[in-house]
Design a protein around this motif. Sequence first.
Motif, PDB file in Angstrom:
ATOM      1  N   ARG A  26     -48.799 -23.157  52.102  1.00 54.46           N
ATOM      2  CA  ARG A  26     -47.967 -24.340  52.548  1.00 54.46           C
ATOM      3  C   ARG A  26     -47.861 -24.993  51.228  1.00 54.46           C
ATOM      4  O   ARG A  26     -46.856 -25.718  51.343  1.00 54.46           O
ATOM      5  CB  ARG A  26     -49.264 -24.958  53.480  1.00 54.46           C
ATOM      6  CG  ARG A  26     -48.437 -26.462  53.992  1.00 54.46           C
ATOM      7  CD  ARG A  26     -47.169 -25.929  54.802  1.00 54.46           C
ATOM      8  NE  ARG A  26     -46.796 -27.436  55.186  1.00 54.46           N
ATOM      9  CZ  ARG A  26     -45.371 -27.492  55.502  1.00 54.46           C
ATOM     10  NH1 ARG A  26     -44.473 -26.664  55.004  1.00 54.46           N
ATOM     11  NH2 ARG A  26     -44.819 -28.649  55.608  1.00 54.46           N
ATOM     12  N   LYS A 142     -43.137 -12.474  60.758  1.00 51.54           N
ATOM     13  CA  LYS A 142     -44.331 -12.887  59.647  1.00 51.54           C
ATOM     14  C   LYS A 142     -44.154 -14.310  59.209  1.00 51.54           C
ATOM     15  O   LYS A 142     -44.916 -15.007  59.284  1.00 51.54           O
ATOM     16  CB  LYS A 142     -44.340 -11.746  58.471  1.00 51.54           C
ATOM     17  CG  LYS A 142     -45.577 -12.073  57.550  1.00 51.54           C
ATOM     18  CD  LYS A 142     -45.617 -11.126  56.332  1.00 51.54           C
ATOM     19  CE  LYS A 142     -46.725 -11.644  55.558  1.00 51.54           C
ATOM     20  NZ  LYS A 142     -46.902 -10.470  54.442  1.00 51.54           N
ATOM     21  N   ARG A 143     -42.960 -14.502  58.807  1.00 53.47           N
ATOM     22  CA  ARG A 143     -42.384 -15.894  58.211  1.00 53.47           C
ATOM     23  C   ARG A 143     -42.724 -16.938  59.378  1.00 53.47           C
ATOM     24  O   ARG A 143     -43.317 -17.953  59.208  1.00 53.47           O
ATOM     25  CB  ARG A 143     -41.050 -15.977  57.961  1.00 53.47           C
ATOM     26  CG  ARG A 143     -40.456 -17.077  57.391  1.00 53.47           C
ATOM     27  CD  ARG A 143     -41.163 -17.548  56.069  1.00 53.47           C
ATOM     28  NE  ARG A 143     -40.459 -17.192  54.929  1.00 53.47           N
ATOM     29  CZ  ARG A 143     -39.390 -17.592  54.453  1.00 53.47           C
ATOM     30  NH1 ARG A 143     -38.747 -18.453  55.085  1.00 53.47           N
ATOM     31  NH2 ARG A 143     -38.799 -17.155  53.635  1.00 53.47           N
ATOM     32  N   GLY A 145     -45.022 -16.570  61.631  1.00 52.06           N
ATOM     33  CA  GLY A 145     -46.388 -16.614  62.275  1.00 52.06           C
ATOM     34  C   GLY A 145     -46.606 -16.063  63.419  1.00 52.06           C
ATOM     35  O   GLY A 145     -47.621 -16.169  64.239  1.00 52.06           O
TER      36      GLY A 145
END
Length: 146
Positions: A26, A142-143, A145
């Motif tokens: 993050r 995946k990006r 989540g």
Amino acid sequence: MKITVENLPPGEEAEIIIRANTLSKRMMELIYALQMESETLMLYHEDGSMSVLHPDSVYYFESVDNKVFAYEKAEVSELKQKLYELEQRFAGTDFIRISKSMILNLAKVERFAPSFSGRFEAILQNGEKVMISRQYVPALKKRLGL
């Protein structure tokens, strides 16, 4: 996490200092987002004129007939960069490769919908729809989540 904001005297340049033992995913995304603020691209128009483009206004980049185009809300302009160069330049930002010929700005997506044959469809804020190739769906999930 401690955040400190200081007012600067007039004329001094803003500065961000990050003190951390390790940078989380993050934190890296925030660093890339801050770097994007100063990024610009040179556009080439059909009439021979040139203009500066800020990447945050781009919905997607697309390669067509060995030319790369930037699609904004209501305008399309040509770039001189190759698609793979843009992919490298904007790695770690909201831009993600969704097919061999397209890089999508996730910040401009209103919603995703499953499509036939394992593909996905992205409905953009301007109402346009783009297809996400089956081989790029796992990276997208995946990006996001999922």
